[in-house]
Design a protein around this motif. Sequence first.
Motif, mmCIF file in Angstrom:
data_model
loop_
_atom_site.group_PDB
_atom_site.id
_atom_site.type_symbol
_atom_site.label_atom_id
_atom_site.label_comp_id
_atom_site.label_asym_id
_atom_site.label_seq_id
_atom_site.Cartn_x
_atom_site.Cartn_y
_atom_site.Cartn_z
ATOM 1 N N ARG A 218 0.820 -1.220 0.000
ATOM 2 C CA ARG A 218 0.000 0.000 0.000
ATOM 3 C C ARG A 218 0.847 1.260 0.000
ATOM 4 N NH1 ARG A 218 -3.003 -3.237 4.547
ATOM 5 N NH2 ARG A 218 -4.052 -4.764 3.215
ATOM 6 N N ASN A 219 2.143 1.071 0.202
ATOM 7 C CA ASN A 219 3.071 2.207 0.166
ATOM 8 C C ASN A 219 4.168 1.908 -0.849
ATOM 9 O OD1 ASN A 219 4.216 4.648 0.838
ATOM 10 N ND2 ASN A 219 4.921 4.033 2.865
ATOM 11 N N GLY A 220 3.747 1.450 -2.037
ATOM 12 C CA GLY A 220 4.697 1.060 -3.074
ATOM 13 C C GLY A 220 5.165 2.228 -3.916
ATOM 14 N N ARG A 221 6.388 2.128 -4.385
ATOM 15 C CA ARG A 221 6.994 3.156 -5.234
ATOM 16 C C ARG A 221 7.713 2.476 -6.395
ATOM 17 N NH1 ARG A 221 8.399 7.828 -2.076
ATOM 18 N NH2 ARG A 221 9.439 8.652 -3.935
ATOM 19 N N ALA A 222 8.074 3.289 -7.384
ATOM 20 C CA ALA A 222 8.786 2.782 -8.560
ATOM 21 C C ALA A 222 10.120 3.495 -8.713
ATOM 22 C CB ALA A 222 7.942 2.992 -9.816
ATOM 23 N N VAL A 223 11.030 2.861 -9.425
ATOM 24 C CA VAL A 223 12.273 3.536 -9.786
ATOM 25 C C VAL A 223 11.935 4.605 -10.818
ATOM 26 C CG1 VAL A 223 13.751 1.557 -9.304
ATOM 27 C CG2 VAL A 223 12.739 1.800 -11.580
ATOM 28 N N PRO A 224 12.822 5.553 -11.084
ATOM 29 C CA PRO A 224 12.530 6.591 -12.078
ATOM 30 C C PRO A 224 12.078 5.988 -13.408
ATOM 31 C CG PRO A 224 14.535 7.110 -10.889
ATOM 32 C CD PRO A 224 14.147 5.735 -10.456
ATOM 33 N N ALA A 225 11.020 6.543 -13.961
ATOM 34 C CA ALA A 225 10.449 5.998 -15.203
ATOM 35 C C ALA A 225 11.236 6.469 -16.421
ATOM 36 C CB ALA A 225 8.986 6.418 -15.321
ATOM 37 N N SER A 226 12.533 6.197 -16.385
ATOM 38 C CA SER A 226 13.409 6.587 -17.487
ATOM 39 C C SER A 226 13.497 5.464 -18.513
ATOM 40 C CB SER A 226 14.811 6.887 -16.957
ATOM 41 O OG SER A 226 15.743 6.955 -18.026
ATOM 42 N N PRO A 227 13.417 5.806 -19.813
ATOM 43 C CA PRO A 227 13.588 4.781 -20.854
ATOM 44 C C PRO A 227 14.967 4.111 -20.797
ATOM 45 C CG PRO A 227 12.631 6.778 -21.777
ATOM 46 C CD PRO A 227 13.077 7.120 -20.387
ATOM 47 N N LYS A 228 15.900 4.737 -20.082
ATOM 48 C CA LYS A 228 17.256 4.205 -20.004
ATOM 49 C C LYS A 228 17.523 3.476 -18.687
ATOM 50 C CE LYS A 228 19.304 7.692 -23.066
ATOM 51 N NZ LYS A 228 20.372 8.717 -23.186
ATOM 52 N N TRP A 229 16.473 3.260 -17.891
ATOM 53 C CA TRP A 229 16.716 2.675 -16.574
ATOM 54 C C TRP A 229 17.356 1.284 -16.659
ATOM 55 C CZ3 TRP A 229 17.488 4.535 -12.039
ATOM 56 C CH2 TRP A 229 17.598 3.656 -10.961
ATOM 57 N N SER A 230 17.038 0.542 -17.713
ATOM 58 C CA SER A 230 17.586 -0.811 -17.819
ATOM 59 C C SER A 230 19.114 -0.794 -17.841
ATOM 60 C CB SER A 230 17.062 -1.515 -19.074
ATOM 61 O OG SER A 230 17.444 -0.814 -20.242
#
Length: 408
Positions: free
Chosen positions: A357-369
């Motif tokens: 319920r307190n989830g987050r994501a890494v930056p939504a960068s196309p280069k994150w991989s």
Amino acid sequence: MALFATGCGGGGGTSAGSGELTVWLMNGSAPTSLTDELHKEFESKHPGVKVKYEIQQWTGIQDKLTTALAGNQPPDVVELGNTQNPKFAKEGVLTDLTADVSELGGSQWLEGLKQSGAWQGKQYGVPFYAANRSVIYRKDLFDKAGITEPTSRAEWLEAIRKLKAANASDPEFQPLYLAGQNWYSLLSFIWDEGGDIARQEGEKFTATLETPQVRSALEFYKQLVEVSATKAPKDADEQKPEQAGIYGQGKVGMIIGLPWEVDTAAKTDPSIKSKSAAFPIPSKNPGTTAPVFQGGSNLAIPAGSKNAALAKDYLKLMTSAKYQSQLAKGGMVPGTSKDTGELEASPVGAAMAKGSRNGRAVPASPKWSTVEEGQNPLKDMLTAYLTGAKDATKATADAAAKLNGLLG
């Protein structure tokens, strides 16, 4: 090239009026019982249409998707890892689903996956399922030491001290096994401090590691390592060696991990499954949980699909409470439903559900991989700080410079 030619030739989309809907889901994502039932229901609601269901392997999927989505006959529905979604959204090879969010259960979407499926204010990915880490522990050892589940960082540190004292006669015992490069856990501490690893301005991503919040998160990570006197390597992550296997040897009180790691540990000691429970990663603020990295998958419709309307109907069915509850029963956090009752039947699953319920994501960068697949600057930062090779100021500055270079 042979692999791509075979894969794309066998899994391409369909021509208009062919009566086929091609669906690509990843190996292990949805149980066969779910997909069999869903496809039967979908076909009954769409007479004359057959679902061409193809299970894909994670190894090599990024290249296979790149080829398929750029072609003239892509699949109609695809599963994307949440860190893959931004790349394909930016490239313009996914259908804009912004107008369909409400019909697809948008009010109940997991925030972490929702973020990863968005690009430039539009939605290109629909949450499918997720998982997040919690603190897995030995109930029998907690009971013996008189420990209740911690609800704050301070209580967590005290629990480590109590476990250490209660097992002081065993020099091999570790109250918490924590590898030096468990950067997913570090993210929780950074976010809990109010910091982040990068900020987005338009299409530009800039590292935000040189802050008091990140330095405080590093210090707490170091406290966990030192108070527990963990024997885990400081220059490797939780898979080298596999922490589940270490936990299964019976000399560890806690790990920060995913529910299925208990199953892995049980291969060494079957009894450990009944001895294990979990609690959400605690916050520095008593009584609350820390934000957690939410890994998982989204569903998307390729822009080149010739069956976009049918594909949207498929997504509506997959994201309905009926099928999302089956994902929860299988041990995943449902992406489009807040009903985690089936997941909470397990003491380890219940902790994951609460933390989600307190989830987050890494930056939504196309280069994150490039960050995850290469020499991850966050891992290097942790090792440098924990070993004393660099102080917090130098470690964060160097990591920020490397992260900026990767994200461009």
